[in-house]
Design an enzyme around this catalytic site. Sequence first.
Site, PDB file in Angstrom:
ATOM      1  N   SER A  22      12.680 100.387 -31.988  1.00  0.00           N
ATOM      2  CA  SER A  22      11.631  99.677 -32.723  1.00  0.00           C
ATOM      3  C   SER A  22      10.255 100.323 -32.648  1.00  0.00           C
ATOM      4  O   SER A  22       9.350  99.916 -33.378  1.00  0.00           O
ATOM      5  CB  SER A  22      11.547  98.227 -32.259  1.00  0.00           C
ATOM      6  OG  SER A  22      12.581  97.480 -32.872  1.00  0.00           O
ATOM      7  N   LYS A  25       8.646 101.281 -35.902  1.00  0.00           N
ATOM      8  CA  LYS A  25       7.811 100.382 -36.713  1.00  0.00           C
ATOM      9  C   LYS A  25       6.331 100.719 -36.623  1.00  0.00           C
ATOM     10  O   LYS A  25       5.550 100.354 -37.503  1.00  0.00           O
ATOM     11  CB  LYS A  25       8.075  98.930 -36.329  1.00  0.00           C
ATOM     12  CG  LYS A  25       9.483  98.479 -36.701  1.00  0.00           C
ATOM     13  CD  LYS A  25       9.722  97.030 -36.302  1.00  0.00           C
ATOM     14  CE  LYS A  25      11.116  96.587 -36.650  1.00  0.00           C
ATOM     15  NZ  LYS A  25      12.080  96.781 -35.576  1.00  0.00           N
ATOM     16  N   SER A  83       8.738  92.107 -34.619  1.00  0.00           N
ATOM     17  CA  SER A  83       9.489  93.350 -34.794  1.00  0.00           C
ATOM     18  C   SER A  83      10.527  93.186 -35.905  1.00  0.00           C
ATOM     19  O   SER A  83      11.698  93.508 -35.751  1.00  0.00           O
ATOM     20  CB  SER A  83      10.166  93.752 -33.476  1.00  0.00           C
ATOM     21  OG  SER A  83      10.658  95.069 -33.559  1.00  0.00           O
TER      22      SER A  83
END
Length: 196
Positions: A22, A25, A83
């Site tokens: 993640s 991102k 997220s």
Amino acid sequence: MEKETSSILCSKNDEEIREVASLTKIMTCLVTILLLKKLKMDSDKTYLNVSKTAASMVGTSASLKQGDIISITDLLYGLMLPSGNDAAYCLAERFGHYLYFESEEFKLRCDRAPENLKSKIEIKNPVRYFLREMNRTAKELGMTNTHFANPHGLINKYNRSTARDMGILTCEAMNNDFFRKIVKTKIYSGDVIENV
């Protein structure tokens, strides 16, 4: 890593290449913010329609549904706070369209298409144009051991980077006022304008 200069203060295995999950991102958010500026778009007044593919993303989620119409600002908060894989894909998909229409591939297709079909030229995978922009930005920032294969960080052995490169990215992102505002927010509630 020191934020203003990206100087490494201390490191251990900072050049080890691994999947970045993640942390991807961060780049999705930064590229979106940079594109907003380039395209002179107001993120509060520009709305995107959530596709079936974006709404069906697995893993962490901003709880988007197919047909939701939501501002880019709300999508950016949905990307970074919970997220949201769905928000990541929605942003990549929609901004990928903008990037496609600026691409050489589109210009070439228009040049070759009969006049009556030019307005019907479609794109099959807009996310790849967003990924291309993510990777171009990484290269521009000096992230020499980084490659992004998706906008959300779900498992993909080709979505990889190093701690050093992620430090460079994070320093760059934290120098952006809008990014800092998003990530320092503790609670945020977005508005879905319509669910068609």
